[in-house]
Write a protein that holds these residues in place. Sequence first.
Motif, mmCIF file in Angstrom:
data_model
loop_
_atom_site.group_PDB
_atom_site.id
_atom_site.type_symbol
_atom_site.label_atom_id
_atom_site.label_comp_id
_atom_site.label_asym_id
_atom_site.label_seq_id
_atom_site.Cartn_x
_atom_site.Cartn_y
_atom_site.Cartn_z
ATOM 1 N N ASP A 1 -18.867 -32.412 19.767
ATOM 2 C CA ASP A 1 -20.317 -32.604 19.627
ATOM 3 C C ASP A 1 -20.620 -32.850 18.152
ATOM 4 O O ASP A 1 -21.043 -31.947 17.430
ATOM 5 N N GLU B 1 -17.732 -30.106 16.120
ATOM 6 C CA GLU B 1 -17.931 -28.989 17.068
ATOM 7 C C GLU B 1 -17.041 -29.255 18.272
ATOM 8 O O GLU B 1 -17.383 -30.057 19.141
ATOM 9 N N THR C 1 -19.776 -24.719 21.240
ATOM 10 C CA THR C 1 -18.632 -24.647 20.330
ATOM 11 C C THR C 1 -18.474 -23.240 19.769
ATOM 12 O O THR C 1 -19.467 -22.535 19.582
ATOM 13 N N VAL D 1 -24.980 -27.690 25.598
ATOM 14 C CA VAL D 1 -25.480 -26.318 25.523
ATOM 15 C C VAL D 1 -25.439 -25.870 24.070
ATOM 16 O O VAL D 1 -24.437 -26.085 23.376
HETATM 17 MN MN MN Z 1 -22.431 -28.183 20.273
#
Ligand code: MN
Length: 229
Positions: A110, A79, A200, A30
């Motif tokens: 991420d 992240e 994040t 996301v």
């Molecule tokens: Mn991310």
Amino acid sequence: MNLAFDPGHRPTVAIVGESDRFPVHRIYCVGRNYADHAREMGGNPEREPPFFFTKPADAVTESGSTVPYPPRTANLHHEIELVVAIGREGRDIALKDANAYIFGYAVGNDLTRRDLQFAARDAGRPWDTAKGFDHSAPITPIHRIEDTGLIEKGEIWLTVNDAMRQRSNISDLIWSIPEIIVELSTLYTLKPGDLIFTGTPSGVGPLQPGDEVQGGVELLGTLTFKIAD
Ligand code: MN
């Protein structure tokens, strides 16, 4: 059926306290799901529908690993994210049913080639090379939801070489986990083995070769990895 070559093993993630492993089907992520991070990326933190991108399933990398500094970037970013593991198949899932699709939770990172992401954004091109590279999804073992209960709040944090870089709370998610599951299931048939990186908080920043990265979510333990020298 004969295969032209050995396809290797399906990527898997450990499950806390078990020898069985979680076979990864897809990795969904996301974008901009904490207001403070949306602002630091130059976006508007208002509640627009969530947007998604993906990483290849074999981007998962075990906690404790040494992660190679990826090629074609001079701005690798961390992240820290809460990850939701999906345990049932479903599409067009109703909000009241969404939590029943959760197998468990993990802590993920991420990893992002930020320079490639900004170049893609400015050119109106896809994010794939910025987000979906080898080793771009370090992740802890998965805690089954039977052991944690629903996670709707709790501290999320990240340090680099013991210096705090990111610190927020899961309760600050713009789109809740059930809402993310509902929206994602209108785009894709969710399958057992899917992982959802839920976004994040602010404080993202660059990693250098040799950096020691730690990060966690309350109840889920700590994700650690090192960027190779
Ligand atoms: Mn991310």
